[in-house]
Scaffold this motif. Sequence first.
Motif, PDB file in Angstrom:
ATOM      1  N   ARG A  97       0.833  -1.212   0.000  1.00  0.00           N
ATOM      2  CA  ARG A  97       0.000   0.000   0.000  1.00  0.00           C
ATOM      3  C   ARG A  97       0.865   1.257   0.000  1.00  0.00           C
ATOM      4  O   ARG A  97       0.541   2.247  -0.644  1.00  0.00           O
ATOM      5  CB  ARG A  97      -0.940  -0.013   1.200  1.00  0.00           C
ATOM      6  CG  ARG A  97      -1.996  -1.110   1.132  1.00  0.00           C
ATOM      7  CD  ARG A  97      -2.914  -1.050   2.341  1.00  0.00           C
ATOM      8  NE  ARG A  97      -3.647   0.207   2.390  1.00  0.00           N
ATOM      9  CZ  ARG A  97      -4.788   0.446   1.773  1.00  0.00           C
ATOM     10  NH1 ARG A  97      -5.360  -0.508   1.053  1.00  0.00           N
ATOM     11  NH2 ARG A  97      -5.400   1.610   1.890  1.00  0.00           N
ATOM     12  N   PRO A 101       1.675   4.267  -4.714  1.00  0.00           N
ATOM     13  CA  PRO A 101       1.875   5.524  -5.461  1.00  0.00           C
ATOM     14  C   PRO A 101       3.128   5.504  -6.332  1.00  0.00           C
ATOM     15  O   PRO A 101       3.135   6.074  -7.427  1.00  0.00           O
ATOM     16  CB  PRO A 101       1.978   6.585  -4.355  1.00  0.00           C
ATOM     17  CG  PRO A 101       1.269   5.993  -3.190  1.00  0.00           C
ATOM     18  CD  PRO A 101       1.534   4.521  -3.264  1.00  0.00           C
ATOM     19  N   GLU A 104       2.272   3.694  -9.450  1.00  0.00           N
ATOM     20  CA  GLU A 104       1.467   4.542 -10.322  1.00  0.00           C
ATOM     21  C   GLU A 104       2.343   5.584 -11.026  1.00  0.00           C
ATOM     22  O   GLU A 104       2.135   5.890 -12.200  1.00  0.00           O
ATOM     23  CB  GLU A 104       0.373   5.225  -9.503  1.00  0.00           C
ATOM     24  CG  GLU A 104      -0.663   4.241  -8.940  1.00  0.00           C
ATOM     25  CD  GLU A 104      -1.660   4.927  -8.030  1.00  0.00           C
ATOM     26  OE1 GLU A 104      -1.468   6.132  -7.747  1.00  0.00           O
ATOM     27  OE2 GLU A 104      -2.622   4.259  -7.596  1.00  0.00           O
ATOM     28  N   VAL A 122      -0.759  11.524 -10.782  1.00  0.00           N
ATOM     29  CA  VAL A 122      -1.785  11.837  -9.778  1.00  0.00           C
ATOM     30  C   VAL A 122      -1.575  10.902  -8.592  1.00  0.00           C
ATOM     31  O   VAL A 122      -1.640   9.675  -8.734  1.00  0.00           O
ATOM     32  CB  VAL A 122      -3.202  11.666 -10.348  1.00  0.00           C
ATOM     33  CG1 VAL A 122      -4.236  11.976  -9.275  1.00  0.00           C
ATOM     34  CG2 VAL A 122      -3.392  12.569 -11.565  1.00  0.00           C
ATOM     35  N   VAL A 123      -1.307  11.470  -7.430  1.00  0.00           N
ATOM     36  CA  VAL A 123      -1.075  10.700  -6.212  1.00  0.00           C
ATOM     37  C   VAL A 123      -2.055  11.158  -5.143  1.00  0.00           C
ATOM     38  O   VAL A 123      -2.073  12.339  -4.778  1.00  0.00           O
ATOM     39  CB  VAL A 123       0.374  10.869  -5.709  1.00  0.00           C
ATOM     40  CG1 VAL A 123       0.558  10.121  -4.387  1.00  0.00           C
ATOM     41  CG2 VAL A 123       1.358  10.337  -6.743  1.00  0.00           C
ATOM     42  N   ASP A 124      -2.886  10.229  -4.684  1.00  0.00           N
ATOM     43  CA  ASP A 124      -3.812  10.517  -3.590  1.00  0.00           C
ATOM     44  C   ASP A 124      -3.162  10.110  -2.271  1.00  0.00           C
ATOM     45  O   ASP A 124      -2.523   9.064  -2.168  1.00  0.00           O
ATOM     46  CB  ASP A 124      -5.111   9.725  -3.779  1.00  0.00           C
ATOM     47  CG  ASP A 124      -5.845  10.157  -5.038  1.00  0.00           C
ATOM     48  OD1 ASP A 124      -5.752  11.343  -5.403  1.00  0.00           O
ATOM     49  OD2 ASP A 124      -6.498   9.289  -5.664  1.00  0.00           O
ATOM     50  N   GLY A 125      -3.343  10.923  -1.286  1.00  0.00           N
ATOM     51  CA  GLY A 125      -2.769  10.585   0.016  1.00  0.00           C
ATOM     52  C   GLY A 125      -2.230  11.812   0.713  1.00  0.00           C
ATOM     53  O   GLY A 125      -2.406  12.959   0.255  1.00  0.00           O
ATOM     54  N   ASP A 127       0.399  14.608   2.399  1.00  0.00           N
ATOM     55  CA  ASP A 127       1.479  15.406   1.827  1.00  0.00           C
ATOM     56  C   ASP A 127       2.810  14.903   2.396  1.00  0.00           C
ATOM     57  O   ASP A 127       3.396  15.500   3.288  1.00  0.00           O
ATOM     58  CB  ASP A 127       1.258  16.886   2.174  1.00  0.00           C
ATOM     59  CG  ASP A 127       2.234  17.794   1.429  1.00  0.00           C
ATOM     60  OD1 ASP A 127       2.943  17.268   0.538  1.00  0.00           O
ATOM     61  OD2 ASP A 127       2.291  18.993   1.737  1.00  0.00           O
ATOM     62  N   ARG A 131       4.423  12.219  -2.303  1.00  0.00           N
ATOM     63  CA  ARG A 131       3.741  13.350  -2.948  1.00  0.00           C
ATOM     64  C   ARG A 131       4.766  14.373  -3.453  1.00  0.00           C
ATOM     65  O   ARG A 131       4.606  14.940  -4.529  1.00  0.00           O
ATOM     66  CB  ARG A 131       2.776  13.993  -1.953  1.00  0.00           C
ATOM     67  CG  ARG A 131       2.135  15.292  -2.424  1.00  0.00           C
ATOM     68  CD  ARG A 131       1.246  15.053  -3.639  1.00  0.00           C
ATOM     69  NE  ARG A 131       0.110  14.246  -3.281  1.00  0.00           N
ATOM     70  CZ  ARG A 131      -1.015  14.738  -2.750  1.00  0.00           C
ATOM     71  NH1 ARG A 131      -1.128  16.042  -2.525  1.00  0.00           N
ATOM     72  NH2 ARG A 131      -2.013  13.931  -2.461  1.00  0.00           N
ATOM     73  N   ASP A 135       5.146  15.617  -7.269  1.00  0.00           N
ATOM     74  CA  ASP A 135       5.118  17.038  -7.642  1.00  0.00           C
ATOM     75  C   ASP A 135       6.379  17.429  -8.407  1.00  0.00           C
ATOM     76  O   ASP A 135       6.321  18.224  -9.367  1.00  0.00           O
ATOM     77  CB  ASP A 135       4.973  17.899  -6.388  1.00  0.00           C
ATOM     78  CG  ASP A 135       3.614  17.729  -5.728  1.00  0.00           C
ATOM     79  OD1 ASP A 135       2.688  17.255  -6.413  1.00  0.00           O
ATOM     80  OD2 ASP A 135       3.493  18.054  -4.530  1.00  0.00           O
TER      81      ASP A 135
END
Length: 398
Positions: A97, A101, A104, A122-125, A127, A131, A135
Amino acid sequence: MTAPHPQRLTIRLRLTLTYTALILLTGAVMLATVFAVLAIVPGYAFTAGPFPYGTTHDLYTIHDRGDVLRLFLIVSLPALVVIGGAGGAISWIVAGRLLRPLREIAETTGTLDDRNLDARVVVDGPDDEIREVADTINAMLDRLEASFVSRSRFTANASHELRTPLAAMKTMLQVAMRADHDPDTAQTMSRLHATVDQMTQITGALLELARGNSEFSDRPVALRDEVASALRAADADLLARRLHVTVHLDDAVVSGEPVLIRQLVTNLIRNAIVHNIRGGCITISVTMNPSVVLTVENDGRMITAEEALTLTEPFRRLARTHSDGSGFGLGLALVQKVSTAHGASLRLRPRPGGGLVVAVVFTPSASPREGHVDDGYTNTALTSCTPDSERLGHVSTT
């Protein structure tokens, strides 16, 4: 050439092993502490009896402190193994888990090329560091997209601006051709008119290529005919350099933009001429098995595999080409671009003994034309690469 990286464990497996080791180490320390306490603390009474309590048969009988300590080890060590196994499974899931990211990000960046640089990671979660990596990659893609767009816009504008003088040249030639001229002048003007038409077609095709338009016309193109046309156009250069040419052409047909494929073939043959030695050999073949492969092989100076791989870079020229002033180092760069646009792969490798072997592998897309046997490219400028054919006027074909 870069040495292959040694096979290593995946990050997920390394994290799982690390977490499991920490769980086992923590459990072992706790058990060792409890064992030490039981061994050191004095004064507790013992009542002889079976273990577990209430059993009717004697599984393990406790008589003294030594029996308690042995029982502790018998119970705790299997429990530690079970805890370690459960911790390893949970660690594997948690590591997966956490690293999702990153997978991805790898999948997104793996699909990027000069035609879809608008894709973003696109990364959800929360900061966190991942992340931050996403960015940073997105900011880099923004810069790359701006650079590619700027370069493509410049090339497109340059190609567009060339259309105006070419159209003017064509009009002036058409007007001039209406008047009476001697045969030599008329022939020269006719050739100039055909050349301007060809330049106009090439400019239009390059304009579409610079725009990143992958929807070229999908028409059948006979590589045999394109090679023949390119050889006829190169008569003067082949004769001047006394080059020997051998061809083996299957009747292969590929699908794509005819103007661009014609330019690809012309650039390959032109490159084989420019980088050749006087009296050297050029071998051209078109084969099907099952992919269609166009191969152009030429004599030349010795080059390394690393040097061969750099020849598709724009303005990359060999030392000999720099010295004689021929070429701009764009021939193979354009071949690479056209190959990619048509879903083909370009392969370069040094030729044993000196020179270069260039192969373009097309995806099978059409059947050969049955019954077509007209070569259509015999001329008096060529000689054969075979030792038994050293006379002018013979082209070796197989």
